[in-house]
Design a protein around this motif. Structure first.
Motif, mmCIF file in Angstrom:
data_model
loop_
_atom_site.group_PDB
_atom_site.id
_atom_site.type_symbol
_atom_site.label_atom_id
_atom_site.label_comp_id
_atom_site.label_asym_id
_atom_site.label_seq_id
_atom_site.Cartn_x
_atom_site.Cartn_y
_atom_site.Cartn_z
ATOM 1 N N ALA A 9 0.795 -1.223 0.000
ATOM 2 C CA ALA A 9 0.000 0.000 0.000
ATOM 3 C C ALA A 9 0.829 1.276 0.000
ATOM 4 O O ALA A 9 0.350 2.311 -0.438
ATOM 5 C CB ALA A 9 -0.941 0.000 1.211
ATOM 6 N N TRP A 10 2.077 1.238 0.487
ATOM 7 C CA TRP A 10 2.811 2.477 0.739
ATOM 8 C C TRP A 10 4.162 2.581 0.050
ATOM 9 O O TRP A 10 4.921 3.502 0.340
ATOM 10 C CB TRP A 10 2.991 2.652 2.252
ATOM 11 N N TRP A 11 4.492 1.690 -0.854
ATOM 12 C CA TRP A 11 5.830 1.706 -1.424
ATOM 13 C C TRP A 11 6.148 2.994 -2.162
ATOM 14 O O TRP A 11 7.295 3.451 -2.149
ATOM 15 C CB TRP A 11 6.079 0.481 -2.305
ATOM 16 N N ILE A 12 5.164 3.596 -2.806
ATOM 17 C CA ILE A 12 5.429 4.827 -3.561
ATOM 18 C C ILE A 12 5.866 5.935 -2.608
ATOM 19 O O ILE A 12 6.887 6.599 -2.825
ATOM 20 C CB ILE A 12 4.200 5.256 -4.391
ATOM 21 N N GLN A 13 5.104 6.146 -1.532
ATOM 22 C CA GLN A 13 5.458 7.183 -0.571
ATOM 23 C C GLN A 13 6.819 6.899 0.056
ATOM 24 O O GLN A 13 7.651 7.806 0.217
ATOM 25 C CB GLN A 13 4.391 7.289 0.536
ATOM 26 N N ASP A 14 7.057 5.652 0.436
ATOM 27 C CA ASP A 14 8.325 5.287 1.059
ATOM 28 C C ASP A 14 9.505 5.587 0.130
ATOM 29 O O ASP A 14 10.510 6.167 0.552
ATOM 30 C CB ASP A 14 8.341 3.805 1.428
ATOM 31 N N CYS A 15 9.388 5.188 -1.111
ATOM 32 C CA CYS A 15 10.499 5.380 -2.048
ATOM 33 C C CYS A 15 10.648 6.841 -2.463
ATOM 34 O O CYS A 15 11.762 7.295 -2.740
ATOM 35 C CB CYS A 15 10.351 4.461 -3.253
ATOM 36 N N CYS A 16 9.557 7.589 -2.483
ATOM 37 C CA CYS A 16 9.657 9.028 -2.756
ATOM 38 C C CYS A 16 10.360 9.741 -1.611
ATOM 39 O O CYS A 16 11.176 10.642 -1.837
ATOM 40 C CB CYS A 16 8.280 9.640 -3.011
ATOM 41 N N ALA A 17 10.075 9.353 -0.382
ATOM 42 C CA ALA A 17 10.767 9.947 0.765
ATOM 43 C C ALA A 17 12.260 9.633 0.695
ATOM 44 O O ALA A 17 13.106 10.514 0.934
ATOM 45 C CB ALA A 17 10.170 9.434 2.076
ATOM 46 N N ALA A 18 12.606 8.415 0.349
ATOM 47 C CA ALA A 18 14.014 8.031 0.219
ATOM 48 C C ALA A 18 14.690 8.828 -0.902
ATOM 49 O O ALA A 18 15.834 9.277 -0.758
ATOM 50 C CB ALA A 18 14.131 6.531 -0.042
#
Length: 170
Positions: A90-99
């Protein structure tokens, strides 16, 4: 207590598309990746993987495959943030954008230039990057980040727009 240098670094981060031929040091690459992996992640799942591309033929192939990645013809390095959606569906996009943003800010602090080149969600771009870099079908390349010593300088700025701020509710 205000950390003015952190704020200055945020405002100094600009998209740099021209690079010198000076290589990026191994220490700087490790620092960029450490900063990226220090990003927040939903439930601390950390779905990210990073591909570090230095080989000129591969950089050129990426430049040829993407309509907005021509600066890779001169960049000495490209870091490709990828995600394993099975780890954090559910959250990989947000996680990878933060990284990715952490990596961009770290590059600015190190005196390096970067630009964020979108890959996901364009299927043709995802497939091209997958093919060039041998990325498994289960892994999604989010973007390309050319990295190098800047051959151009841009002034720090903010894009604050009061018309886009809503107090309390819309």
């Amino acid at each position: 207590m205000i950390n003015q240098s952190a704020l200055d670094n945020i405002f100094a981060r600009r998209s740099i598309r021209r690079y010198t031929d000076q290589p990026v040091s191994e220490n700087d690459i490790k620092t960029l990746l450490e900063a990226a992996m220090a990003a927040p992640s939903a439930s601390d799942r950390r779905p990210w993987h990073f591909i570090v591309v230095r080989e000129r033929t591969t950089l050129d192939a990426l430049a040829e495959s993407h309509p907005y990645a021509k600066m890779l013809f001169e960049a000495p390095l490209c870091i490709v943030p990828c995600a394993d959606p099975a780890i954090s569906d559910a959250w990989w996009i947000q996680d990878c954008c933060a990284a990715t943003e952490n990596l961009l800010l770290a590059a600015t602090a190190l005196g390096l230039g970067t630009v964020w080149i979108g890959v996901y969600p364009r299927p043709e771009r995802v497939q091209a990057v997958r093919q060039i870099l041998g990325i498994p079908e289960s892994i999604v390349p989010l973007c390309l980040i050319p990295v190098g010593h800047p051959a151009e300088h841009k002034q720090p700025r903010t894009r604050y727009d009061a018309a886009r701020v809503h107090q309390g509710k819309w």
